[in-house]
Design a protein around this motif. Sequence first.
Motif, mmCIF file in Angstrom:
data_model
loop_
_atom_site.group_PDB
_atom_site.id
_atom_site.type_symbol
_atom_site.label_atom_id
_atom_site.label_comp_id
_atom_site.label_asym_id
_atom_site.label_seq_id
_atom_site.Cartn_x
_atom_site.Cartn_y
_atom_site.Cartn_z
ATOM 1 N N LEU A 131 -4.713 6.695 3.793
ATOM 2 C CA LEU A 131 -6.069 6.140 3.817
ATOM 3 C C LEU A 131 -6.593 5.933 2.400
ATOM 4 O O LEU A 131 -7.347 4.994 2.134
ATOM 5 N N SER A 132 -6.175 6.788 1.481
ATOM 6 C CA SER A 132 -6.608 6.631 0.090
ATOM 7 C C SER A 132 -5.875 5.489 -0.614
ATOM 8 O O SER A 132 -6.320 5.010 -1.650
ATOM 9 N N HIS A 133 -4.752 5.038 -0.056
ATOM 10 C CA HIS A 133 -3.952 3.983 -0.680
ATOM 11 C C HIS A 133 -4.302 2.586 -0.179
ATOM 12 O O HIS A 133 -4.138 1.607 -0.914
ATOM 13 N N LEU A 134 -4.743 2.487 1.058
ATOM 14 C CA LEU A 134 -4.812 1.177 1.719
ATOM 15 C C LEU A 134 -5.622 0.137 0.958
ATOM 16 O O LEU A 134 -5.244 -1.038 0.892
ATOM 17 N N HIS A 135 -6.758 0.550 0.378
ATOM 18 C CA HIS A 135 -7.649 -0.437 -0.239
ATOM 19 C C HIS A 135 -7.037 -1.101 -1.465
ATOM 20 O O HIS A 135 -7.478 -2.172 -1.878
ATOM 21 N N GLU A 136 -5.993 -0.480 -2.059
ATOM 22 C CA GLU A 136 -5.383 -1.050 -3.260
ATOM 23 C C GLU A 136 -4.131 -1.868 -2.957
ATOM 24 O O GLU A 136 -3.549 -2.470 -3.853
ATOM 25 N N ILE A 137 -3.709 -1.916 -1.696
ATOM 26 C CA ILE A 137 -2.499 -2.650 -1.340
ATOM 27 C C ILE A 137 -2.800 -4.144 -1.274
ATOM 28 O O ILE A 137 -3.762 -4.572 -0.630
ATOM 29 N N THR A 138 -1.997 -4.948 -1.932
ATOM 30 C CA THR A 138 -2.212 -6.401 -1.959
ATOM 31 C C THR A 138 -1.190 -7.159 -1.119
ATOM 32 O O THR A 138 -1.404 -8.333 -0.810
ATOM 33 N N CYS A 139 -0.077 -6.510 -0.757
ATOM 34 C CA CYS A 139 0.964 -7.197 0.011
ATOM 35 C C CYS A 139 0.592 -7.377 1.480
ATOM 36 O O CYS A 139 1.268 -8.119 2.196
ATOM 37 N N LEU A 140 -0.445 -6.707 1.937
ATOM 38 C CA LEU A 140 -0.907 -6.838 3.314
ATOM 39 C C LEU A 140 -2.244 -7.559 3.325
ATOM 40 O O LEU A 140 -3.067 -7.385 2.412
ATOM 41 N N ASP A 141 -2.485 -8.359 4.379
ATOM 42 C CA ASP A 141 -3.779 -9.034 4.471
ATOM 43 C C ASP A 141 -4.815 -8.081 5.061
ATOM 44 O O ASP A 141 -4.500 -6.959 5.479
ATOM 45 N N ASP A 142 -6.054 -8.526 5.093
ATOM 46 C CA ASP A 142 -7.155 -7.652 5.525
ATOM 47 C C ASP A 142 -6.971 -7.179 6.959
ATOM 48 O O ASP A 142 -7.261 -6.018 7.280
#
Length: 367
Positions: A96-107
């Motif tokens: 959960l702490s990582h998700l907001h910084e991931i760019t390879c996945l769309d919203d």
Amino acid sequence: MAFGQYEDESTALFFTDHPDESFSGWMAELCPKDPYYGSKPDWKPLLAQTFEQLNVYDEMILYYLLFTINSTLSINSHNTYSEMNDLMKKYSFLQLSHLHEITCLDDEQKEKLRDFFFFFYLYAHPVNEETLHACSFHTQHLIHTRTSIPLEDYFATYYDFYTTHRDNYVEQIVISAEEIQACKTLTLELLHAVEGRSPKLLLPSVKGLEPVIQLINDVDGMLKLYKDDPVAFCQIIRDLLTDVMRDVAFETNAGANTNTDNTANANTETIRVVAEGTSDNSRSYREYCLTVLLQNYASYILFFDFNDIRVFINAFQDTPKECRFIISKMFTDTIFLQKMIRQQKIDLNKYPEVTQFFNEEAKQGYL
């Protein structure tokens, strides 16, 4: 505060000035009366003046949520069941702490994973059914769905109330007003990590585990490597797997010699230490990193296309013993794949190349 252990080796964060009081447990005596027990409730919530839309049922749920968030910093190892729950909760907290910084996945993909991880973050506590479904995300803020109260506002008000009125609760509260405010700060930091509003959490790197830790700490990098060169990705897992299986073999051999004489025991221990060249903690950390990386593969790759499991099988099927170990581990360390398979209505009978590598535990759980 400082971490300490109970007799059963469970771990909690304790107050240094009150060594018998823990961060998650200091508020136990402040638990609201259960509105479901006895006659119809005739009282108002403690914070009703601030949150007029709150009822006593909501108050109980919010108390459970606060306790659940605070217990993120505890480690429960009472039995195999609690150990799995503890692993799933802390893994979900990390992701959960990582998700907001991931760019390879769309919203949309990130929202699906966020809901998935938050579900297990609560489910693995465990909480009751009402609490499990009591909250929802509004952008990057968790709110209590029925009342629209942001959890951050409620928790901050809760701590401020007991700080201000501590003298009225001397029988229930051991810690000082300053320590209550320290708890408030820590709780909100934990909440912000769950909401994705703080810098992502990172596993510390150690010598020999740098490639693995890098993939765990950088999900974008993991996804890019898997897409560009799945063989290289699987080789990193294979290298780590070799060390973990060696650790398991030495532990098994050591356990088999527990009833031999002292000389044999000493020799076994000496062989194990020399061969490993490291501590029990290092071995545990290696296995933990393998667990996290495998669950990342399940969560970020199989979650969106379960057919990719065949890529994984193809990479390891030339070494059946290792393949059996790693596939069974991926499927049994958590119940994430159980949930995915049910949600996506996947028929494992169509994947005999996978199920042939299930150990007995995996067969019982999935077949």
